[in-house]
Design a protein around this motif. Sequence first.
Motif, mmCIF file in Angstrom:
data_model
loop_
_atom_site.group_PDB
_atom_site.id
_atom_site.type_symbol
_atom_site.label_atom_id
_atom_site.label_comp_id
_atom_site.label_asym_id
_atom_site.label_seq_id
_atom_site.Cartn_x
_atom_site.Cartn_y
_atom_site.Cartn_z
ATOM 1 N N ASP A 290 0.635 -1.103 -0.123
ATOM 2 C CA ASP A 290 0.343 -0.095 0.019
ATOM 3 C C ASP A 290 1.001 1.228 0.469
ATOM 4 N N ASP A 291 2.489 1.109 -0.287
ATOM 5 C CA ASP A 291 3.399 2.499 -0.432
ATOM 6 C C ASP A 291 2.966 2.761 1.626
ATOM 7 N N VAL A 292 2.988 2.938 2.166
ATOM 8 C CA VAL A 292 2.506 3.413 3.135
ATOM 9 C C VAL A 292 3.373 3.336 4.633
ATOM 10 N N VAL A 293 3.447 3.780 5.589
ATOM 11 C CA VAL A 293 4.551 3.864 6.632
ATOM 12 C C VAL A 293 4.034 3.150 7.655
ATOM 13 N N THR A 294 2.632 4.095 7.967
ATOM 14 C CA THR A 294 1.697 4.173 9.400
ATOM 15 C C THR A 294 1.092 2.999 9.737
ATOM 16 N N LEU A 295 0.803 1.943 9.927
ATOM 17 C CA LEU A 295 -0.496 1.532 9.935
ATOM 18 C C LEU A 295 -1.187 1.267 11.171
ATOM 19 N N PRO A 296 -2.815 1.438 11.214
ATOM 20 C CA PRO A 296 -3.409 1.675 12.402
ATOM 21 C C PRO A 296 -3.883 0.204 12.902
ATOM 22 N N VAL A 297 -3.920 -0.137 14.118
ATOM 23 C CA VAL A 297 -3.962 -1.110 15.025
ATOM 24 C C VAL A 297 -5.621 -1.258 15.267
ATOM 25 N N THR A 298 -6.809 -2.434 14.680
ATOM 26 C CA THR A 298 -7.776 -1.637 15.559
ATOM 27 C C THR A 298 -8.498 -2.748 16.087
ATOM 28 N N ASP A 299 -9.627 -3.142 16.612
ATOM 29 C CA ASP A 299 -10.107 -4.528 16.677
ATOM 30 C C ASP A 299 -11.674 -4.421 16.053
ATOM 31 N N GLU A 300 -12.305 -5.153 16.292
ATOM 32 C CA GLU A 300 -13.282 -5.050 15.248
ATOM 33 C C GLU A 300 -14.576 -4.336 15.646
ATOM 34 N N ASN A 301 -14.831 -3.365 15.630
ATOM 35 C CA ASN A 301 -15.793 -2.575 15.731
ATOM 36 C C ASN A 301 -15.256 -1.290 15.674
ATOM 37 N N GLN A 302 -13.017 -0.745 15.231
ATOM 38 C CA GLN A 302 -13.003 -0.135 14.209
ATOM 39 C C GLN A 302 -12.928 0.979 15.731
ATOM 40 N N TYR A 303 -12.071 0.084 16.700
ATOM 41 C CA TYR A 303 -11.523 1.342 18.089
ATOM 42 C C TYR A 303 -9.876 0.782 17.799
ATOM 43 N N LEU A 304 -9.266 2.007 17.736
ATOM 44 C CA LEU A 304 -7.572 2.200 17.396
ATOM 45 C C LEU A 304 -7.310 1.997 18.842
ATOM 46 N N GLN A 305 -6.702 0.685 18.917
ATOM 47 C CA GLN A 305 -5.710 0.328 19.991
ATOM 48 C C GLN A 305 -4.673 0.928 20.016
ATOM 49 N N GLY A 306 -3.941 0.969 18.427
ATOM 50 C CA GLY A 306 -2.620 1.111 19.038
ATOM 51 C C GLY A 306 -2.108 1.671 17.143
ATOM 52 N N LEU A 307 -0.688 2.006 17.130
ATOM 53 C CA LEU A 307 -0.195 2.371 15.716
ATOM 54 C C LEU A 307 1.161 1.679 15.276
ATOM 55 N N ILE A 308 1.364 0.753 14.440
ATOM 56 C CA ILE A 308 2.566 0.645 13.987
ATOM 57 C C ILE A 308 3.428 0.995 13.227
ATOM 58 N N ILE A 309 4.720 1.451 12.782
ATOM 59 C CA ILE A 309 5.318 2.129 11.691
ATOM 60 C C ILE A 309 6.715 1.592 11.380
ATOM 61 N N THR A 310 7.022 1.646 10.258
ATOM 62 C CA THR A 310 7.686 1.321 9.568
ATOM 63 C C THR A 310 9.612 1.102 10.668
ATOM 64 N N GLY A 311 9.372 2.688 11.392
ATOM 65 C CA GLY A 311 10.579 2.264 12.311
ATOM 66 C C GLY A 311 10.462 1.310 13.448
ATOM 67 N N ASP A 312 9.058 1.276 13.890
ATOM 68 C CA ASP A 312 9.442 0.251 15.131
ATOM 69 C C ASP A 312 9.336 -1.706 14.460
ATOM 70 N N ILE A 313 8.784 -1.496 13.068
ATOM 71 C CA ILE A 313 9.651 -3.317 12.484
ATOM 72 C C ILE A 313 11.212 -3.185 12.224
#
Length: 550
Positions: free
Chosen positions: A101-124
């Motif tokens: 998807d050519d992105v550097v940040t992914l949102p981490v969400t639950d089944e109801n689309q509430y935000l739980q966290g973020l993972i970025i390329t730097g973390d990986i």
Amino acid sequence: MAKPGRKIMVIGHKNPDTDSISAAIAYAYLKNVTLNTDEYEARRAGKINEETKYVLDRFHVAAPSYISDVGTQVSDIDIRFTQGIDQNMSLKKAWEIMKRDDVVTLPVTDENQYLQGLIITGDIAMSYMDVYDKGIISEACTPYRNIVETLDGQMLVGDESKCFDKGNVLVGAGNPEAMEEFIHEHDMIILGNRYESQICALEKKVSCMIVCANYKVASTIKKLAEEKGCAIISTPYDTYTTARLINQSMPVRHFMRKENLITFEEDSYVEEVLEVMSKERHRDFPILDGVGKYIGMISRRNLLQSKKKQVILVDHNEKSQAVDGIDSSEILEIIDHHRLGSLETMSPVFFRNQPLGSSSTIVYLMFKEKHIEVPQEIAGILCSAIISDTLMYRSPTCTQVDQVCAQELAAIAKVDVEELAINMFKAGSSFDSKTVEEIFYQDFKTFTVSGIEFGVGQISSMSEETLLSVKEQLLSYMPTALKERGLDMVYMMMTNILEESTGLLSYGKDAAEVVEKAYQVKEQDGVYKLEGVISRKKQLIPSFLEAMQE
């Protein structure tokens, strides 16, 4: 059917009166029936007063929605939707999604689309580069499903849905005697096809064996593993590659950022967002809706492509009277009947300003020019607006055109002008249920001349007794109004419609001097009696401006 273009707001001034509200509603209607591209919507920048409420209720017209600020908001930006990922997703799969998807940040969400966290390329990248101890896989409570997926493997024995949550990850490269020294219960061991090593691992009660190079696993080993509750995974990779890749199977929840996340809401204003972004090194920021659910991401680049709100202003052209955020919007048109004010635009606009008693008169003339039939309810509110602004033709701002238009509109609306006027003014001059603040600001406008800022409010009634009943309250409130609005002077016109006169209250440095210089009158019981003065626009303000400029 929704129109393909943008929504354009038609909006009057703060502290809207009947003319401001009626002109906005009628002009939005006119634009919608004559144009098929954009959608025009009447809005209001303040609370509707009792007179206007009576008019809208009488003609069964809904009040425009309130808007406090027309500055550019996040909702005016093309928000980029990046699908949220599950917190148990492996780092490897998250990285693959980022590349795809050519992105550097992914949102981490639950089944109801509430935000739980973020993972970025730097973390990986950090997870790959840091030296972790051999217990990191179990510490992350890594699902077996992730390990199978990361190693392109196959679960030969065990349950993929379970997690590896105890023990270390080891490579069984030595002979069985050597392995016994460092293997412990619950460990995960990476090994080859040596039968003796596999037996040794099972005897030591390991939780999982990863057999490399797609070596065949004997049925006796599988059976024994089942008995001892040991999982077996087969992978096509060699021992070195397997050991290198396995850390990528850890779930993103172990590395994601979940504390002090910087998020914005749809209704956040771009100026505020830019200020926050300038202090942060992040590239992408999550956007949440009104209930806190994730809806997309924005970056600094998105803000550069933001679209300003488009507005049409009616019944004013003074910046001080305009809705907040007007400098950040795109003004398309101005329809007004007041003196030229302080508003500036970035590009040329359609500006119709006529010396008439009401902006609603101008709007009605535009209906006639375009040969558009005026609906009965629209005719009713336009007629009411002309009556209100001209004080039933008594104001010096009233012209023959206003009277003719009002009579034509009254015929369409099927109302009697005098009866309508009496009931309107009665509704507007009922102060019993209002606070002093509501009375003071129900028709209040601010002006600037030679660096002096002053405000003038006006209340009207057909009864002198009604006006005098609130005089002391208004006088007491004037210091508060002066401070709240940051003004140099404040005035309040108490206009008697039948007597065609105004009792003027004043407060502020040099406020009294301005009145006395403009009208050569003296104060009596806190009031300046101005005979024949009933129009703020045509009688009071011009006299004040002349007095201030002398």
